[in-house]
Design a protein around this motif. Structure first.
Motif, mmCIF file in Angstrom:
data_model
loop_
_atom_site.group_PDB
_atom_site.id
_atom_site.type_symbol
_atom_site.label_atom_id
_atom_site.label_comp_id
_atom_site.label_asym_id
_atom_site.label_seq_id
_atom_site.Cartn_x
_atom_site.Cartn_y
_atom_site.Cartn_z
ATOM 1 N N ALA A 126 0.791 -1.178 -0.113
ATOM 2 C CA ALA A 126 0.015 -0.028 -0.080
ATOM 3 C C ALA A 126 0.884 1.356 -0.034
ATOM 4 C CB ALA A 126 -0.837 -0.141 1.238
ATOM 5 N N PRO A 127 1.801 1.377 -1.072
ATOM 6 C CA PRO A 127 2.560 2.628 -1.156
ATOM 7 C C PRO A 127 1.872 3.994 -1.007
ATOM 8 C CG PRO A 127 2.249 1.813 -3.474
ATOM 9 C CD PRO A 127 1.509 0.845 -2.351
ATOM 10 N N ASP A 128 0.570 4.110 -1.165
ATOM 11 C CA ASP A 128 -0.045 5.416 -1.090
ATOM 12 C C ASP A 128 -0.423 5.588 0.495
ATOM 13 O OD1 ASP A 128 -0.226 5.851 -3.794
ATOM 14 O OD2 ASP A 128 -2.520 4.868 -3.853
ATOM 15 N N HIS A 129 -0.188 4.460 1.250
ATOM 16 C CA HIS A 129 -0.579 4.905 2.599
ATOM 17 C C HIS A 129 0.583 4.806 3.625
ATOM 18 C CE1 HIS A 129 -4.994 4.811 1.714
ATOM 19 N NE2 HIS A 129 -4.740 3.805 0.968
ATOM 20 N N PHE A 130 1.677 3.849 3.269
ATOM 21 C CA PHE A 130 2.824 3.432 3.924
ATOM 22 C C PHE A 130 3.973 4.082 3.366
ATOM 23 C CE2 PHE A 130 -0.628 0.773 5.193
ATOM 24 C CZ PHE A 130 -0.725 0.871 6.655
ATOM 25 N N GLU A 131 5.067 4.420 4.067
ATOM 26 C CA GLU A 131 6.385 4.367 3.547
ATOM 27 C C GLU A 131 7.399 4.289 4.698
ATOM 28 O OE1 GLU A 131 6.542 8.608 2.433
ATOM 29 O OE2 GLU A 131 6.217 9.351 4.407
ATOM 30 N N LEU A 132 8.505 3.853 4.176
ATOM 31 C CA LEU A 132 9.654 3.750 5.106
ATOM 32 C C LEU A 132 10.537 5.093 5.373
ATOM 33 C CD1 LEU A 132 11.026 0.313 4.249
ATOM 34 C CD2 LEU A 132 9.423 0.834 5.987
ATOM 35 N N GLU A 133 10.699 5.191 6.835
ATOM 36 C CA GLU A 133 11.583 6.547 7.130
ATOM 37 C C GLU A 133 12.788 5.955 8.036
ATOM 38 O OE1 GLU A 133 9.495 9.719 8.617
ATOM 39 O OE2 GLU A 133 8.375 10.108 6.732
ATOM 40 N N GLU A 134 13.769 6.101 7.842
ATOM 41 C CA GLU A 134 14.954 5.983 8.541
ATOM 42 C C GLU A 134 14.724 4.335 8.860
ATOM 43 O OE1 GLU A 134 15.651 8.400 11.863
ATOM 44 O OE2 GLU A 134 15.213 10.054 10.831
ATOM 45 N N GLY A 135 14.233 3.363 8.104
ATOM 46 C CA GLY A 135 14.451 1.838 8.103
ATOM 47 C C GLY A 135 12.981 1.531 8.667
ATOM 48 N N TYR A 136 12.037 2.416 8.812
ATOM 49 C CA TYR A 136 10.984 1.730 10.016
ATOM 50 C C TYR A 136 9.746 2.548 9.216
ATOM 51 C CZ TYR A 136 14.097 0.408 13.335
ATOM 52 O OH TYR A 136 15.283 -0.390 13.881
ATOM 53 N N SER A 137 8.602 1.850 9.231
ATOM 54 C CA SER A 137 7.204 2.026 8.453
ATOM 55 C C SER A 137 6.615 3.356 9.271
ATOM 56 C CB SER A 137 6.267 0.932 8.545
ATOM 57 O OG SER A 137 5.133 1.219 8.093
ATOM 58 N N VAL A 138 6.174 4.172 8.511
ATOM 59 C CA VAL A 138 5.324 5.194 9.098
ATOM 60 C C VAL A 138 4.010 5.166 7.831
ATOM 61 C CG1 VAL A 138 7.145 6.858 10.017
ATOM 62 C CG2 VAL A 138 6.509 7.138 7.575
ATOM 63 N N ALA A 139 2.982 5.661 8.834
ATOM 64 C CA ALA A 139 1.774 5.762 7.935
ATOM 65 C C ALA A 139 1.782 7.249 7.484
ATOM 66 C CB ALA A 139 0.537 5.584 8.565
ATOM 67 N N LYS A 140 1.446 7.573 6.122
ATOM 68 C CA LYS A 140 1.353 8.863 5.516
ATOM 69 C C LYS A 140 0.299 9.479 6.182
ATOM 70 C CE LYS A 140 3.691 7.669 1.070
ATOM 71 N NZ LYS A 140 3.517 7.668 -0.207
ATOM 72 N N GLU A 141 -0.868 9.032 6.505
ATOM 73 C CA GLU A 141 -1.987 9.680 7.246
ATOM 74 C C GLU A 141 -2.312 8.798 8.399
ATOM 75 O OE1 GLU A 141 -3.266 12.510 6.315
ATOM 76 O OE2 GLU A 141 -2.067 12.785 4.360
ATOM 77 N N SER A 142 -2.546 9.497 9.573
ATOM 78 C CA SER A 142 -3.128 8.720 10.433
ATOM 79 C C SER A 142 -4.496 8.019 10.719
ATOM 80 C CB SER A 142 -2.737 9.417 12.017
ATOM 81 O OG SER A 142 -3.652 10.653 11.872
ATOM 82 N N GLN A 143 -5.322 8.775 9.739
ATOM 83 C CA GLN A 143 -6.638 8.446 9.492
ATOM 84 C C GLN A 143 -7.151 8.468 7.935
ATOM 85 O OE1 GLN A 143 -10.003 10.377 11.547
ATOM 86 N NE2 GLN A 143 -9.124 10.204 13.410
ATOM 87 N N VAL A 144 -7.586 7.297 7.467
ATOM 88 C CA VAL A 144 -7.908 7.115 6.019
ATOM 89 C C VAL A 144 -9.137 6.560 5.835
ATOM 90 C CG1 VAL A 144 -5.719 6.744 5.769
ATOM 91 C CG2 VAL A 144 -7.037 4.669 6.287
ATOM 92 N N GLU A 145 -9.768 6.663 4.767
ATOM 93 C CA GLU A 145 -10.718 6.158 4.104
ATOM 94 C C GLU A 145 -10.950 4.713 4.075
ATOM 95 O OE1 GLU A 145 -13.851 7.696 3.787
ATOM 96 O OE2 GLU A 145 -12.856 9.438 4.564
ATOM 97 N N PRO A 146 -11.825 3.926 4.347
ATOM 98 C CA PRO A 146 -11.480 2.381 4.312
ATOM 99 C C PRO A 146 -11.172 1.992 2.982
ATOM 100 C CG PRO A 146 -13.558 2.964 5.350
ATOM 101 C CD PRO A 146 -13.143 4.059 5.014
ATOM 102 N N ALA A 147 -9.999 1.297 2.852
ATOM 103 C CA ALA A 147 -9.413 0.752 1.502
ATOM 104 C C ALA A 147 -8.946 -0.713 1.863
ATOM 105 C CB ALA A 147 -8.274 1.668 1.232
ATOM 106 N N ASP A 148 -9.085 -1.478 0.829
ATOM 107 C CA ASP A 148 -8.529 -3.106 1.067
ATOM 108 C C ASP A 148 -7.169 -2.954 1.201
ATOM 109 O OD1 ASP A 148 -11.176 -4.063 0.745
ATOM 110 O OD2 ASP A 148 -11.021 -4.339 -1.453
ATOM 111 N N GLU A 149 -6.402 -2.269 0.657
ATOM 112 C CA GLU A 149 -4.971 -2.490 0.696
ATOM 113 C C GLU A 149 -4.262 -1.909 2.009
ATOM 114 O OE1 GLU A 149 -5.769 1.806 -1.766
ATOM 115 O OE2 GLU A 149 -6.578 -0.390 -1.549
ATOM 116 N N VAL A 150 -4.965 -1.281 2.730
ATOM 117 C CA VAL A 150 -4.692 -0.825 4.062
ATOM 118 C C VAL A 150 -4.724 -2.007 4.686
ATOM 119 C CG1 VAL A 150 -5.165 0.319 6.159
ATOM 120 C CG2 VAL A 150 -5.287 1.513 4.132
#
Length: 73
Positions: A22-46
């Motif tokens: 789910a690259p639209d919702h997650f990314e790696l920063e300094e080797g660890y995962s972070v959510a791009k947004e803390s609240q999202v619309e329901p999505a299967d990829e999440v």
């Protein structure tokens, strides 16, 4: 309806599975995962990203009810 995404930084091993699924919702920063947004619309990829985490560091909850959406127990 919206979902919250919580990532346990102490559990995350930085596998990158979530960012790959789910690259639209997650990314790696300094080797660890972070959510791009803390609240999202329901999505299967999440859900798929939370389910694919090898250490279950991602928790997805329904904001209104607090019900855990993923990972399934």
């Amino acid at each position: 309806m919206s979902w919250s995404i919580e990532i346990d930084a102490n559990t995350c091993i930085g596998s990158g599975m979530c960012a790959g699924v789910a690259p639209d919702h997650f990314e790696l920063e300094e080797g660890y995962s972070v959510a791009k947004e803390s609240q999202v619309e329901p999505a299967d990829e999440v859900v798929d990203a939370a389910e694919s985490c090898p250490v279950e560091a991602i928790l997805v909850k329904d904001v209104e009810s607090g019900r855990v959406v993923a990972p399934e127990e």
